[in-house]
Write a protein that holds these residues in place. Structure first.
Motif, PDB file in Angstrom:
ATOM      1  N   ASP A  82       0.889  -1.291   0.037  1.00 56.03           N
ATOM      2  CA  ASP A  82       0.254  -0.329  -0.277  1.00 56.03           C
ATOM      3  C   ASP A  82       0.972   1.550   0.014  1.00 56.03           C
ATOM      4  O   ASP A  82       0.338   2.525  -0.274  1.00 56.03           O
ATOM      5  N   ARG A  83       2.406   1.473   0.792  1.00 55.34           N
ATOM      6  CA  ARG A  83       3.205   2.732   0.585  1.00 55.34           C
ATOM      7  C   ARG A  83       3.921   2.327  -1.235  1.00 55.34           C
ATOM      8  O   ARG A  83       4.207   3.550  -1.092  1.00 55.34           O
ATOM      9  N   GLU A  84       3.361   1.659  -1.880  1.00 61.63           N
ATOM     10  CA  GLU A  84       3.594   1.897  -3.389  1.00 61.63           C
ATOM     11  C   GLU A  84       5.291   1.777  -3.421  1.00 61.63           C
ATOM     12  O   GLU A  84       5.858   2.553  -3.580  1.00 61.63           O
ATOM     13  N   PRO A  85       5.399   1.061  -2.721  1.00 63.98           N
ATOM     14  CA  PRO A  85       7.805   0.225  -2.964  1.00 63.98           C
ATOM     15  C   PRO A  85       7.949   0.895  -4.491  1.00 63.98           C
ATOM     16  O   PRO A  85       7.163   0.244  -5.857  1.00 63.98           O
ATOM     17  N   THR A  86       8.953   1.016  -4.497  1.00 54.59           N
ATOM     18  CA  THR A  86       9.477   1.215  -6.401  1.00 54.59           C
ATOM     19  C   THR A  86      10.030   0.190  -6.501  1.00 54.59           C
ATOM     20  O   THR A  86       9.924  -0.928  -6.022  1.00 54.59           O
ATOM     21  N   ILE A  87      10.231   0.202  -7.714  1.00 57.81           N
ATOM     22  CA  ILE A  87      10.650  -0.856  -8.977  1.00 57.81           C
ATOM     23  C   ILE A  87      11.913  -2.047  -8.256  1.00 57.81           C
ATOM     24  O   ILE A  87      12.044  -2.681  -7.509  1.00 57.81           O
ATOM     25  N   LEU A  88      12.559  -1.072  -7.751  1.00 62.97           N
ATOM     26  CA  LEU A  88      14.251  -1.800  -7.430  1.00 62.97           C
ATOM     27  C   LEU A  88      13.831  -2.260  -5.696  1.00 62.97           C
ATOM     28  O   LEU A  88      14.652  -3.407  -5.311  1.00 62.97           O
ATOM     29  N   GLU A  89      12.554  -2.254  -5.451  1.00 63.44           N
ATOM     30  CA  GLU A  89      12.663  -2.786  -3.788  1.00 63.44           C
ATOM     31  C   GLU A  89      11.821  -3.466  -4.107  1.00 63.44           C
ATOM     32  O   GLU A  89      12.188  -4.614  -3.603  1.00 63.44           O
TER      33      GLU A  89
END
Length: 389
Positions: A82-89
């Motif tokens: 829900d915190r919208e992690p980045t693609i890298l994460e």
């Protein structure tokens, strides 16, 4: 960080002094003090803590409603998405998950984790800097692995050594089986010390009275494999108990415990008709890390006018399971059973004797250890089915 703090506070109900908790979280869980407020925010958003009292960005107190571990990780995973992690994460999570199952050669990472080849160098750098990814050089090239590989697959490591190993490799692993919570150093157990530094063997650390750090190596085999993944906080507590008792056995001075005394301590704490240890001048030092882990609290001296403390069990499901697991590790070298509050205990959050969890030990020792890559390389090759030891 949110998951580890949730494991620490589960069952406390009320945390009246959150700043003391932040000190323990920093010392024992590597939760940076600057990140503590955000960690509590994450737990609050996941409905794991409520009634948070704040003074600016400082967390003062709160109540906890942390669920059992199987629910805990799923709900925190949803909160993370829900915190919208980045693609890298997101990609790093995939890499660590794959590497926790087995080591992977660099050239196979692209296909194994479904990655873009151009992203791999950055992912490995971020993972290495965070201590989530390690590498070892083999005859056929570099191999990537995660410390979670050793922590979540201790039976595999032991099986590889038993089936293929010889000499020092098998000898030192057998020493752990002979004494779970084995005190080690680079002079007496060089290969184990290096394996700990690489994250292949669990080893909590206790700070001795002289200020030196002592590692206690363990290979905790358990019948419930969830104890090594979704319920890992229970194993962490069991290892803290094990390290504490071994410290009392080997470094307690005039009040050192015998091997049978270790079991007696656990039995007395688990006894529903007792649940405490009679006061002793050394108890405050010897059992401080168990207090910090929320397993016991220091009640007042039971003697009239006494100034010592009375270690008293915080009777919760988690703590009972951790004590039973620690007892089985001491008695049998492996867990043979699977056993699925006090206001003073909830406020016992002040910092005491230094303690480092296994992942912390790995971070703090790897730079000081001279590698024995020729032995450990064979473990990785065998783990991937490419060679025999």
């Amino acid at each position: 960080m949110a998951a580890t703090v949730a494991g620490l506070i589960r069952g406390r109900d009320v945390v009246a002094d959150a700043q003391s908790l932040s000190i323990i979280a920093a010392a024992q869980l590597d939760v940076d003090g600057l990140a503590f407020s955000e960690v509590i925010d994450v737990l609050e958003n996941a409905d794991f803590v409520q009634g948070v009292r704040r003074q600016g960005r400082k967390i003062l107190s709160f109540t906890e409603t942390v669920p059992y571990y199987d629910d805990l990780y799923g709900k925190l995973g949803k909160a993370w998405r829900d915190r919208e992690p980045t693609i890298l994460e997101q990609q790093l999570l995939v890499v660590v998950d794959k590497l926790s199952a087995k080591p992977i050669p660099f050239e196979d990472l692209e296909n194994a984790a479904g990655l873009d080849k151009s992203d791999i160098p950055l992912l490995l750098k971020v993972g290495t800097d965070a201590g989530l990814v390690q590498t070892i050089r083999s005859i056929d090239g570099d191999i990537a692995y995660s410390p979670f590989f050793g922590f979540e697959n201790p039976a595999l490591l032991e099986e590889l050594v038993q089936n293929h190993g010889s000499g020092r490799l098998a000898e030192e692993f057998a020493a752990i089986r002979g004494q779970q919570g084995l005190p080690i150093n680079s002079a007496t157990y060089p290969l184990l010390t290096d394996a700990v530094a690489r994250g292949l063997v669990m080893a909590p650390t206790v700070t001795l009275p002289n200020g030196a750090d002592q590692q206690f190596a363990a290979l905790p085999y358990v019948p419930d494999t969830r104890l090594l993944t979704s319920r890992k906080p229970i194993v962490e507590k069991a290892l803290a108990i094990l390290a504490c008792l071994r410290c009392a056995q080997h470094y307690g001075g005039y009040s050192s415990l015998s091997a049978s005394g270790l079991i007696n301590v656990i039995g007395k704490l688990l006894d529903p008709n007792r649940g405490f240890l009679y006061p002793n001048s050394a108890h405050k030092r010897q059992y401080a890390l168990m207090r910090n882990a929320g397993i016991i609290y220091f009640a007042p001296d039971t003697r009239a006018g006494g100034s010592w403390v009375t270690p008293t069990f915080v009777d919760s499901q988690d703590n009972r399971e951790a004590l039973n697991l620690a007892r089985d590790l001491i008695l049998f070298g492996e867990g043979l059973t699977s056993r699925v509050d006090d206001a003073d205990a909830r406020s016992a959050l002040d910092l005491g004797t230094g303690y480092s969890a296994p992942m912390q030990t790995m971070h703090r020792t790897r730079d000081r250890v001279m590698p024995t890559s020729e032995h450990l390389e064979k473990i990785f090759e065998a783990a991937m089915g490419r060679a025999e030891l």
